[in-house]
Design an enzyme around this catalytic site. Structure first.
Site, PDB file in Angstrom:
ATOM      1  N   TYR A  88      -9.075 -66.257 114.428  1.00 21.38           N
ATOM      2  CA  TYR A  88      -8.160 -67.378 114.709  1.00 21.38           C
ATOM      3  C   TYR A  88      -8.462 -68.558 113.795  1.00 21.38           C
ATOM      4  O   TYR A  88      -7.557 -69.220 113.297  1.00 21.38           O
ATOM      5  CB  TYR A  88      -8.285 -67.812 116.180  1.00 21.38           C
ATOM      6  CG  TYR A  88      -7.239 -68.831 116.547  1.00 21.38           C
ATOM      7  CD1 TYR A  88      -5.994 -68.421 117.014  1.00 21.38           C
ATOM      8  CD2 TYR A  88      -7.473 -70.195 116.393  1.00 21.38           C
ATOM      9  CE1 TYR A  88      -5.009 -69.345 117.325  1.00 21.38           C
ATOM     10  CE2 TYR A  88      -6.495 -71.131 116.695  1.00 21.38           C
ATOM     11  CZ  TYR A  88      -5.261 -70.704 117.164  1.00 21.38           C
ATOM     12  OH  TYR A  88      -4.285 -71.617 117.454  1.00 21.38           O
TER      13      TYR A  88
ATOM     14  N   PHE B 297      18.506 -79.039  98.042  1.00 18.85           N
ATOM     15  CA  PHE B 297      18.427 -77.648  98.467  1.00 18.85           C
ATOM     16  C   PHE B 297      18.672 -77.633  99.974  1.00 18.85           C
ATOM     17  O   PHE B 297      18.259 -78.556 100.678  1.00 18.85           O
ATOM     18  CB  PHE B 297      17.082 -76.991  98.111  1.00 18.85           C
ATOM     19  CG  PHE B 297      17.091 -75.555  98.532  1.00 18.85           C
ATOM     20  CD1 PHE B 297      17.871 -74.638  97.847  1.00 18.85           C
ATOM     21  CD2 PHE B 297      16.414 -75.128  99.661  1.00 18.85           C
ATOM     22  CE1 PHE B 297      17.961 -73.325  98.275  1.00 18.85           C
ATOM     23  CE2 PHE B 297      16.501 -73.815 100.099  1.00 18.85           C
ATOM     24  CZ  PHE B 297      17.278 -72.909  99.393  1.00 18.85           C
ATOM     25  N   THR B 298      19.315 -76.578 100.447  1.00 21.02           N
ATOM     26  CA  THR B 298      19.824 -76.529 101.821  1.00 21.02           C
ATOM     27  C   THR B 298      18.769 -76.910 102.865  1.00 21.02           C
ATOM     28  O   THR B 298      18.928 -77.889 103.587  1.00 21.02           O
ATOM     29  CB  THR B 298      20.373 -75.131 102.126  1.00 21.02           C
ATOM     30  OG1 THR B 298      19.363 -74.169 101.799  1.00 21.02           O
ATOM     31  CG2 THR B 298      21.627 -74.837 101.319  1.00 21.02           C
TER      32      THR B 298
ATOM     33  N   ASP C 191       8.826 -79.339  94.786  1.00 19.42           N
ATOM     34  CA  ASP C 191       9.159 -78.046  95.377  1.00 19.42           C
ATOM     35  C   ASP C 191       8.791 -77.008  94.313  1.00 19.42           C
ATOM     36  O   ASP C 191       9.538 -76.762  93.367  1.00 19.42           O
ATOM     37  CB  ASP C 191      10.645 -77.984  95.729  1.00 19.42           C
ATOM     38  CG  ASP C 191      11.022 -76.651  96.372  1.00 19.42           C
ATOM     39  OD1 ASP C 191      10.223 -75.696  96.265  1.00 19.42           O
ATOM     40  OD2 ASP C 191      12.106 -76.558  96.966  1.00 19.42           O
TER      41      ASP C 191
ATOM     42  N   LYS D 227       8.910 -66.402  96.918  1.00 21.69           N
ATOM     43  CA  LYS D 227       9.557 -66.276  95.600  1.00 21.69           C
ATOM     44  C   LYS D 227       8.471 -65.982  94.557  1.00 21.69           C
ATOM     45  O   LYS D 227       7.966 -64.873  94.470  1.00 21.69           O
ATOM     46  CB  LYS D 227      10.342 -67.542  95.275  1.00 21.69           C
ATOM     47  CG  LYS D 227      11.677 -67.667  96.017  1.00 21.69           C
ATOM     48  CD  LYS D 227      11.547 -68.128  97.413  1.00 21.69           C
ATOM     49  CE  LYS D 227      12.863 -68.579  98.008  1.00 21.69           C
ATOM     50  NZ  LYS D 227      12.706 -68.947  99.434  1.00 21.69           N
TER      51      LYS D 227
ATOM     52  N   ARG E 228      26.951 -69.894  97.005  1.00 26.44           N
ATOM     53  CA  ARG E 228      26.282 -71.169  96.804  1.00 26.44           C
ATOM     54  C   ARG E 228      27.367 -72.153  96.376  1.00 26.44           C
ATOM     55  O   ARG E 228      27.491 -72.495  95.196  1.00 26.44           O
ATOM     56  CB  ARG E 228      25.186 -71.054  95.731  1.00 26.44           C
ATOM     57  CG  ARG E 228      23.866 -70.509  96.267  1.00 26.44           C
ATOM     58  CD  ARG E 228      23.272 -71.440  97.262  1.00 26.44           C
ATOM     59  NE  ARG E 228      22.010 -70.989  97.846  1.00 26.44           N
ATOM     60  CZ  ARG E 228      21.743 -71.039  99.150  1.00 26.44           C
ATOM     61  NH1 ARG E 228      22.656 -71.423 100.009  1.00 26.44           N
ATOM     62  NH2 ARG E 228      20.578 -70.692  99.620  1.00 26.44           N
TER      63      ARG E 228
ATOM     64  N   PHE F 205      26.008 -71.566 106.230  1.00 25.96           N
ATOM     65  CA  PHE F 205      26.222 -70.400 105.362  1.00 25.96           C
ATOM     66  C   PHE F 205      25.556 -69.141 105.914  1.00 25.96           C
ATOM     67  O   PHE F 205      25.989 -68.028 105.641  1.00 25.96           O
ATOM     68  CB  PHE F 205      25.737 -70.676 103.933  1.00 25.96           C
ATOM     69  CG  PHE F 205      24.297 -71.068 103.843  1.00 25.96           C
ATOM     70  CD1 PHE F 205      23.891 -72.373 104.040  1.00 25.96           C
ATOM     71  CD2 PHE F 205      23.332 -70.111 103.564  1.00 25.96           C
ATOM     72  CE1 PHE F 205      22.551 -72.734 103.967  1.00 25.96           C
ATOM     73  CE2 PHE F 205      21.986 -70.455 103.485  1.00 25.96           C
ATOM     74  CZ  PHE F 205      21.600 -71.774 103.693  1.00 25.96           C
TER      75      PHE F 205
HETATM   76  C1  LIG Z   1      14.003 -74.066  96.123  1.00 26.72           C
HETATM   77  C2  LIG Z   1      13.706 -73.641  97.524  1.00 26.72           C
HETATM   78  N1  LIG Z   1      13.019 -74.479  98.317  1.00 26.72           N
HETATM   79  C3  LIG Z   1      12.730 -74.148  99.584  1.00 26.72           C
HETATM   80  C4  LIG Z   1      13.120 -72.946 100.132  1.00 26.72           C
HETATM   81  C5  LIG Z   1      12.834 -72.666 101.588  1.00 26.72           C
HETATM   82  O1  LIG Z   1      11.876 -71.702 101.729  1.00 26.72           O
HETATM   83  P1  LIG Z   1      11.866 -70.586 102.893  1.00 26.72           P
HETATM   84  O2  LIG Z   1      13.110 -69.776 102.741  1.00 26.72           O
HETATM   85  O3  LIG Z   1      10.607 -69.824 102.638  1.00 26.72           O
HETATM   86  O4  LIG Z   1      11.825 -71.302 104.199  1.00 26.72           O
HETATM   87  C6  LIG Z   1      13.796 -72.033  99.329  1.00 26.72           C
HETATM   88  C7  LIG Z   1      14.202 -70.707  99.809  1.00 26.72           C
HETATM   89  O5  LIG Z   1      15.096 -70.447 100.505  1.00 26.72           O
HETATM   90  C8  LIG Z   1      14.126 -72.406  97.996  1.00 26.72           C
HETATM   91  O6  LIG Z   1      14.820 -71.592  97.186  1.00 26.72           O
END
Ligand SMILES: Cc1ncc(COP(=O)(O)O)c(C=O)c1O
Length: 470
Positions: free
Chosen positions: A85, A137-138, A228, A271, A395, A462
């Site tokens: 743990y 980014f989303t 990021d 990624k 996108r 989405f």
């Molecule tokens: C540029 C970027 N930042 C953040 C994220 C968020 O990461 P995760 O999908 O691991 O939560 C992603 C992936 O979806 C991404 O492409």
């Protein structure tokens, strides 16, 4: 019989061929279901490729996130999982890999990227503050908004033009940023949210010169820069290829230099880092680290596992080392580029220059007769699946969501369909099949109708929205 002479991939494009720096030890069978079954699957999924079952998909280019093939070393690392743990040895291996390759001092593991985004947003944003970034980014923007922040896009204008050939379309427009700082006051800027190879702009890189200048500007105003770093390794490939003075430097050196101009970073390790799950947040400031380390316990898990199994942290630590090898990055980006070269040669409109992780088809140019409120990019993803069982993702306006105040659609300039290439998973023959399918739907584009939205969830629509044919 024709008198056509066969050519290798490299010869077709007037260069030497590259090959993947690995061989395949284990395979997973693929199957393509019939056209009628695909038609039904698409209706059942409400024309949203996120709602398809993966077994109904032939070649899966939905995302490069968590879809990587791990190496034999990573799999053997999984067997060395220390599932204690607290204080798992795999955590210390991961911490060391992040310190060695990214250069940050303090590490907070998280279950994936958005876990890290959540923690950073909660700790570093005060309600009503602005976060300036090189395109949204989303999940990142959503967490910033949920923490009471207001995202402002300060990417260079070239990023919004799919045909503009600027070599670093991910760059921050420093004049736009400085105007924002002067307008709102430095104390009202929470931090700069800088992304490597900007996903929503088509995987476009940021130059070393830009991050250096960004550092100098933010230092003048006392503003922090958080990176990021999700696809930062791929960003480094473009610096090595395109930026004067970097062609003799190794990817690992470029990565460390780039990160040194920032105050911290978060990553979706699903990624670049060649794993199926995982993420982290790393900073240099001890006080900020203490706050993050405290919050991770609330939302993710103890600060030495952050929602991950020990084995996942081990695979990530090994994946980081593999991800910065120059031959790996060259073949990864090279495969994406190969697909891009084919489509470009055939006149299919795609975002140029081709980015690091995906081909982004310009759906507005592809379907000029489909208005943006009939979702051209979503339509393209549906048509591609119907043609050949290939899964891609939208996108464009669906991903951009709605303005939180007016409730209207956000209409982004870029309306793109993303063909995302998982790392070390598909072969060149798969890329040929993909290219031919895109060409086939392009050839009948003018007979294609758009879509109508029939259901949308409140957040990140989405993923779960449903559509019907117009
Ligand atoms: C540029 C970027 N930042 C953040 C994220 C968020 O990461 P995760 O999908 O691991 O939560 C992603 C992936 O979806 C991404 O492409």
């Amino acid at each position: 019989m024709t008198d056509h002479k066969p050519q290798t991939m490299g010869q077709q494009f007037g260069r030497r061929s590259w090959a993947e720096p690995w061989k395949i030890k284990m395979v997973e069978p693929l199957r393509m279901i019939t056209k009628e079954a695909r038609q039904q699957a698409l209706i059942d999924a409400g024309y949203n490729t996120f709602l398809l079952r993966s077994e109904d998909v032939y070649i899966d280019l939905l995302t490069d996130s968590g879809t990587n093939a791990m190496s034999d070393r990573q799999w053997s690392g999984m067997m060395l999982g220390d599932e204690a743990y607290a204080g798992s040895r795999n955590f210390y291996n991961l911490e060391q890999a992040v310190q060695t390759y990214y250069g940050y001092k303090h590490l907070v593991p998280t279950h994936q990227g958005r876990g890290a985004e959540h923690l950073l947003s909660q700790v570093a944003i005060k309600k009503g503050q602005y976060i300036a970034g090189n395109m949204y980014f989303t999940t990142t923007r959503l967490h910033q908004e949920l923490a009471g922040g207001i995202f402002v896009d300060v990417i260079i204008d070239e990023a919004h033009d799919p045909q503009n050939l600027h070599p670093f379309k991910g760059n921050v427009d420093l004049a736009k940023l400085e105007a924002l700082i002067q307008d709102k006051g430095a104390e009202n800027i929470a931090y700069i949210s800088l992304a490597g190879t900007v996903n929503m702009a088509g995987g476009q890189p940021v130059s070393m010169q830009n991050v250096k200048e960004l550092r100098a500007l933010t230092d003048r105003y006392g503003i922090k820069v958080y990176l990021d770093a999700t696809r930062m390794v791929e960003n480094c490939f473009f610096i090595q290829e395109r930026e004067p003075g970097y062609d003799q430097k190794r990817i690992a050196e470029i990565l460390k230099e780039f990160c040194s101009y920032t105050d911290g970073a978060w990553i979706s390790a699903k990624k670049d880092s060649l794993v199926n799950i995982g993420g982290w947040l790393a900073v240099n400031d001890w006080e900020l680290f203490e706050e993050l380390r405290n919050l991770v316990v609330v939302y993710e898990g103890l600060h030495t596992y952050g929602g991950l199994a020990g084995r996942d942290m081990e695979a990530m630590a090994i994946g980081i080392v593999e991800s910065v090898q120059d031959d790996h990055v060259r073949s990864r980006v090279g495969q994406v580029r190969y697909l891009g070269e084919l489509l470009t040669d055939w006149g299919v409109p795609i975002v140029q220059p081709v980015g690091g992780h995906a081909i982004f088809v310009d759906a507005r140019a592809f379907y000029p007769h489909i208005p943006q409120d009939q979702f051209p990019a979503q339509t393209l993803a549906a048509e591609l699946y119907l043609d050949s069982g290939i899964r891609s993702m939208e996108r464009g306006v669906v991903s951009a969501g709605r303005n939180p105040k007016s409730g209207e659609h956000n209409f982004p300039k870029l309306e793109l369909t993303r063909l995302t290439i998982p790392r070390r998973v598909y072969t060149q023959a798969h890329m040929d099949v993909v290219a031919e399918s895109v060409k086939a739907i392009y050839d009948k584009r003018l007979q294609t109708h758009g879509l109508r939205l029939v259901y949308e969830p409140k957040y990140l629509r989405f993923f779960q929205a449903r559509f019907e044919r117009v």
